[in-house]
Design an enzyme around this catalytic site. Structure first.
Site, short mmCIF file in Angstrom:
data_model
loop_
_atom_site.label_atom_id
_atom_site.label_comp_id
_atom_site.label_asym_id
_atom_site.label_seq_id
_atom_site.Cartn_x
_atom_site.Cartn_y
_atom_site.Cartn_z
N HIS A 8 0.59 -1.14 -0.08
CA HIS A 8 0.10 0.12 0.03
C HIS A 8 0.86 1.38 0.05
O HIS A 8 0.37 2.32 -0.49
CB HIS A 8 -0.92 -0.17 1.43
CG HIS A 8 -1.98 -1.01 1.21
ND1 HIS A 8 -2.48 -1.84 2.15
CD2 HIS A 8 -2.72 -1.55 -0.19
CE1 HIS A 8 -3.43 -2.59 1.77
NE2 HIS A 8 -3.65 -2.37 0.48
N HIS A 39 0.46 3.96 -3.13
CA HIS A 39 0.42 5.33 -2.80
C HIS A 39 1.18 6.27 -3.51
O HIS A 39 0.95 7.36 -4.08
CB HIS A 39 0.15 5.81 -1.15
CG HIS A 39 0.21 7.30 -1.10
ND1 HIS A 39 -1.17 7.88 -1.04
CD2 HIS A 39 0.97 8.20 -0.48
CE1 HIS A 39 -0.93 9.32 -0.79
NE2 HIS A 39 0.33 9.39 -0.47
N CYS A 44 -33.25 18.10 50.08
CA CYS A 44 -33.48 19.45 49.04
C CYS A 44 -32.77 20.53 49.38
O CYS A 44 -32.99 20.90 50.62
CB CYS A 44 -35.08 19.25 49.11
SG CYS A 44 -35.68 20.72 48.10
N CYS A 85 -35.70 23.48 50.50
CA CYS A 85 -36.38 23.70 51.63
C CYS A 85 -36.01 22.64 52.86
O CYS A 85 -36.40 22.55 53.99
CB CYS A 85 -37.86 23.10 51.41
SG CYS A 85 -38.29 21.64 50.82
N CYS A 107 -35.48 9.61 50.08
CA CYS A 107 -34.62 8.58 49.55
C CYS A 107 -34.22 8.44 48.05
O CYS A 107 -35.34 9.00 47.51
CB CYS A 107 -35.06 7.02 49.95
SG CYS A 107 -36.62 6.67 49.73
N HIS A 158 -40.66 14.23 46.06
CA HIS A 158 -40.81 15.45 46.54
C HIS A 158 -40.56 16.68 45.62
O HIS A 158 -41.16 17.53 45.35
CB HIS A 158 -39.74 15.80 47.59
CG HIS A 158 -39.48 17.10 47.89
ND1 HIS A 158 -40.12 17.78 48.75
CD2 HIS A 158 -38.36 18.18 47.79
CE1 HIS A 158 -40.07 19.03 49.11
NE2 HIS A 158 -38.62 19.15 48.46
N CYS A 186 -29.81 17.42 39.60
CA CYS A 186 -30.84 18.46 39.15
C CYS A 186 -32.03 17.75 38.33
O CYS A 186 -31.75 17.00 37.50
CB CYS A 186 -30.34 19.65 38.19
SG CYS A 186 -31.54 20.61 37.49
N CYS A 188 -32.86 19.13 34.81
CA CYS A 188 -31.85 18.58 33.76
C CYS A 188 -31.91 17.14 33.84
O CYS A 188 -31.06 16.63 32.78
CB CYS A 188 -30.39 19.18 34.20
SG CYS A 188 -30.47 20.87 34.26
N CYS A 197 -18.27 -0.10 21.65
CA CYS A 197 -18.57 -1.14 21.54
C CYS A 197 -19.75 -1.73 20.76
O CYS A 197 -19.80 -2.76 19.86
CB CYS A 197 -19.05 -1.74 22.88
SG CYS A 197 -19.59 -1.05 23.72
N HIS A 250 -22.76 -1.97 27.71
CA HIS A 250 -21.86 -2.67 26.81
C HIS A 250 -22.43 -3.68 25.70
O HIS A 250 -23.41 -4.28 26.04
CB HIS A 250 -20.64 -3.47 27.56
CG HIS A 250 -19.43 -3.97 27.03
ND1 HIS A 250 -18.84 -3.06 26.34
CD2 HIS A 250 -19.05 -5.41 26.78
CE1 HIS A 250 -17.81 -4.13 25.90
NE2 HIS A 250 -18.19 -5.22 26.05
#
Length: 775
Positions: free
Chosen positions: A28, A32, A171, A174, A179, A196, A221, A224, A295, A729
């Site tokens: 090759h 080239h 939070c 507040c 959990c 909540h 967040c 988001c 993968c 994966h």
């Protein structure tokens, strides 16, 4: 540039930086030089440095504390030593002559240094793919705090809604304690923190057990829906009586949990007896090194190159392509890259243990020695070029990459007609027959679409939970999934015959069967507004043989049926297309709808201009969707804003789904998102009254066969491990007839091993893509 550890090394052109081997049979580098007339190259030979002794490894310092999700960069200088020579091919036209003292020239030395530095920069781009930098967001930067009491000391605090004392999220608005979600990190949790947020709208929370004296912690967040950073965390915590200076981290952070998950996303390389699976080597048994979340690509490439059509086209017929290739650089030629991957995977040239026998004698190990695998770096760069997802180093969906690869190969074949004579992707093509019947006048319409993948829904029927609280699902037969796809359903329809809004019945059947049947099991479904993979067992037919019969194939328009007239909207507003240009474009193999769109965009007169438009718009998300002009019958609703469609498509929805959602919500993007989440099974077909008629486009030829019964045998399947399409994966299991007379082989990136029979039996039930060959 990829340097293989051969005795001759490779030659890098100092004019265009193309890399070529010096092998006498492939030559090759010489090819080239002859094609380009570039006379000077840099010969690079790479030799592996000696491996550190076990005692030295033991004495090394412990790793630094993790601060972000990453892998450690393997430094080329630490692993290899390089020998370089500048060569002149004008002096020796067959092998190139070494130029003495060439590096004394500052210009030549600068070029050589640039080539060698490119090795490390390429490696850095791979490493970058694994990193996940956590940054602030507008919600963490604008937290408004309310007066609240102090939070109980560590070990005494518990969720406000249950008794859990671990995986607690505070939070920051507040001070409510809730959990976390159970599925994250395998921890127990009832999702009261999320509840909540849904009740209060307070979006930012901190995980209590992860707060460090330096002010670090897990911040989440909910708006988001991602991990974020709070630059003023210490101040925000102080309002709840928490002094970060006195705290000690007691729980694993999300980064640590995610690193653990990524490290564990490795399919077992041991059998049921606990013994390591046997590595295999030889032609067709070469691994692909992971380029950083690649993968998904490796599993697809291993599978398609196990098919005779790909082996014949890109390996057996590859001998003279390099000399005749019209593209100046192989890195820019799809055909060159496909030949290159075929040579890497099928020749067996690179399928050998990673270390020499001398190394293994010096440092014996009880674990098997795998391959290093070939790196399809230039292939990935070219195939993903211009694509907003596959051009990145992020994890992608294997089914989406499979369809993208087919699209790229066909586009290349259309661009170079000499390459389209033997299309290896044709084995996947079949025709789907869509039948629509008005329930009032009983008239019908048939539409035939050419497709490559059969996507089937996998019903999620819970049967309980395991000891870890993970949902368990009832088994589903693959044949039932296919049969459900062919079922009928009702939809609102403006019948052009009745001239009224009625309920129509639509049904899909096969118009033909493909040579290779690819079944996509749609396991990713929305759970708590997050795309989540459900491990629903799919039971394959006995002996992995699938039979499609007369109940699966359509018959077309019957003598007793009356065809629905064309919709007024479609017939009155579509122009008369240039018949000569249409015939010329269709004769080149372009679908009718693409030809129509190209002519509309270029003045409906010049086939050559339309063809150039087609090549420039192959990747348009709506390129194959029907033309749906504005019409009075549809209330004047025009096509949705392309930018809004693109935004929804970026979220993982198809273009058809996005357009239907925008139509259903009068173009309101926010409401469209909500509509999509509430209609996860809606594919977007028949989205507008005119859709059925506008898409009733004749297909020049129907691929595949109508022979019944048609029998298929499973020859490969691609599996995914992990809870989300964005992580986890992919691996491929492929039936290799040449291994022990017929053996399943596991392709796990660079690791290629004989698969354990019991593991194959279980993994087949949870596969994501199934590949059946017609027998």
């Amino acid at each position: 540039m990829i340097v293989k550890d051969s005795a001759d090394g490779i030659d890098v052109c100092l004019s265009c930086f193309n890399g070529g081997c010096l092998d006498q049979t492939r030559h090759h580098a010489l090819t080239h030089v002859l094609k380009s007339s570039h006379q000077f190259t840099l010969n690079v030979q790479r030799k592996t440095k000696s491996v550190p002794s076990p005692q030295r490894i033991h004495d090394e310092e412990p790793p630094a504390k993790m601060t972000k999700l990453e892998i450690v960069e393997e430094n080329e200088e630490d692993k290899y030593e390089h020998v370089t020579h500048v060569k002149c091919w004008a002096c020796d036209s067959q092998n190139g002559a070494v130029v003495p003292d060439a590096l004394s020239d500052p210009k030549i030395k600068s070029l050589v240094d640039g080539v060698m530095q490119s090795l490390s920069s390429a490696r850095q781009s791979e490493v970058k793919a694994w990193e996940e930098e956590i940054t602030p967001c507008e919600h963490t930067l604008t937290i408004e705090q309310f007066a609240s009491g102090h939070i109980p000391a560590s070990g005494l605090a518990h969720c406000n809604a249950c008794d859990l004392k671990e995986n607690l999220w505070l939070c920051l608005t507040c001070g409510s304690l809730g959990c976390g979600r159970q599925q994250f990190g395998g921890l127990s949790g009832n999702g009261h923190g999320l509840a909540h947020y849904e009740a209060s709208g307070h979006s930012v929370s901190v995980k209590l057990g992860t707060i460090t004296p330096e002010g670090g912690a897990d911040i989440y967040c909910y708006v988001c829906n991602d991990a974020k950073e709070d630059p003023d965390l210490a101040t925000h915590l102080a309002s709840f009586g928490i002094n970060v200076q006195t705290l000690k981290k007691t729980e694993k952070s999300m980064t640590e949990l995610q690193i653990e998950q990524n490290l564990m996303y490795d399919f077992s390389l041991t059998g049921d007896d606990g013994k390591a699976l046997e590595p295999v080597f030889g032609p067709g048994l070469t691994g692909l090194a992971n380029l950083g979340n690649s993968c998904y690509m490796a599993s697809v490439l291993q599978t398609v190159y196990s098919l005779p059509s790909f082996q014949t086209r890109y390996h057996q017929q590859a001998a003279n392509h390099a000399e005749k290739c019209p593209v100046s650089l192989p890195a820019d030629c799809v055909e060159c890259q496909m030949h290159k991957v075929a040579d890497g995977l099928l020749s067996g040239r690179y399928s050998h243990p990673a270390h020499s026998s001398a190394d293994r004698l010096q440092h014996p190990s009880p674990t098997p020695v795998f391959q290093t695998g070939v790196k399809p770096t230039s292939f990935k760069a070219l195939i993903g070029k211009g694509h907003q997802e596959f051009a990145t180093m992020r994890q992608q969906d294997a089914e989406e990459f499979f369809t993208h690869l087919i699209t790229v190969l066909r586009r290349d074949g259309q661009k170079y007609k000499e390459r389209s004579e033997q299309d290896p992707t044709a084995v996947f093509s079949y025709a789907a027959e869509h039948r629509l019947q008005c329930t009032s006048c009983k008239k019908v319409r048939y539409r035939t679409d050419v497709m490559d993948v059969v996507s089937v829904t996998v019903p999620a029927n819970e049967k309980g939970k395991d000891e870890d609280g993970k949902c368990l699902y009832k088994d589903v037969k693959l044949t039932d999934c296919v049969q459900n796809l062919l079922g009928s359903e009702g939809l609102d329809y403006a019948c052009p015959s009745c001239a009224t809004n009625v309920v129509a019945v639509k049904q899909m059947k096969f118009a033909s069967f493909p040579e290779v049947l690819v079944i996509h099991a749609k396991r990713f479904q929305l759970v708590n507004w997050v795309p989540t993979k459900l491990d629903i067992p799919v039971i394959l037919p006995e002996d992995d043989t699938l039979v499609l019969s007369d109940q699966h194939i359509g018959t077309g328009l019957k003598e007793s049926e009356t065809e629905l007239p064309d919709d007024a909207a479609a017939t009155s507003t579509l122009p008369e297309f240039n018949q000569a240009a249409m015939a010329q474009l269709e004769g080149m193999g372009f679908p009718t709808v693409r030809c129509q769109k190209a002519l509309l965009a270029t003045g409906n007169s010049d086939a050559e201009a339309a063809m150039e438009w087609l090549f420039a718009h192959m990747e348009d998300p709506d390129i194959d969707l029907p033309i749906q002009p504005t019409s009075p019958a549809s209330g004047g609703v025009s096509e949705p804003d392309p930018e809004q469609v693109a935004m929804l498509s970026d979220m993982g929805f198809t273009s058809a789904q996005a357009k239907k959602a925008l139509r259903e919500t009068s173009g309101n993007a926010e409401r469209a998102v909500e509509w999509l989440f509430n209609h996860p099974e809606d594919t977007g077909e028949e989205a507008a009254p005119a859709a059925a008629a506008a898409s009733a486009i004749s297909t020049p030829t129907i691929p595949g066969t109508r022979e019944i019964p048609t029998r298929y045998r499973l020859i490969a399947f691609i599996s995914h491990k992990g809870p989300s399409v964005h992580s986890g994966h992919y691996v491929a299991h492929i039936k290799k007839d040449g291994v022990d007379g017929g053996q399943w082989v596991l392709f796990n990136d660079e690791k290629v091993v004989k698969a354990d029979a019991e593991s194959v039996k279980d993994l087949k039930k949870l596969a994501y893509l199934y590949f059946f060959v017609r027998v």
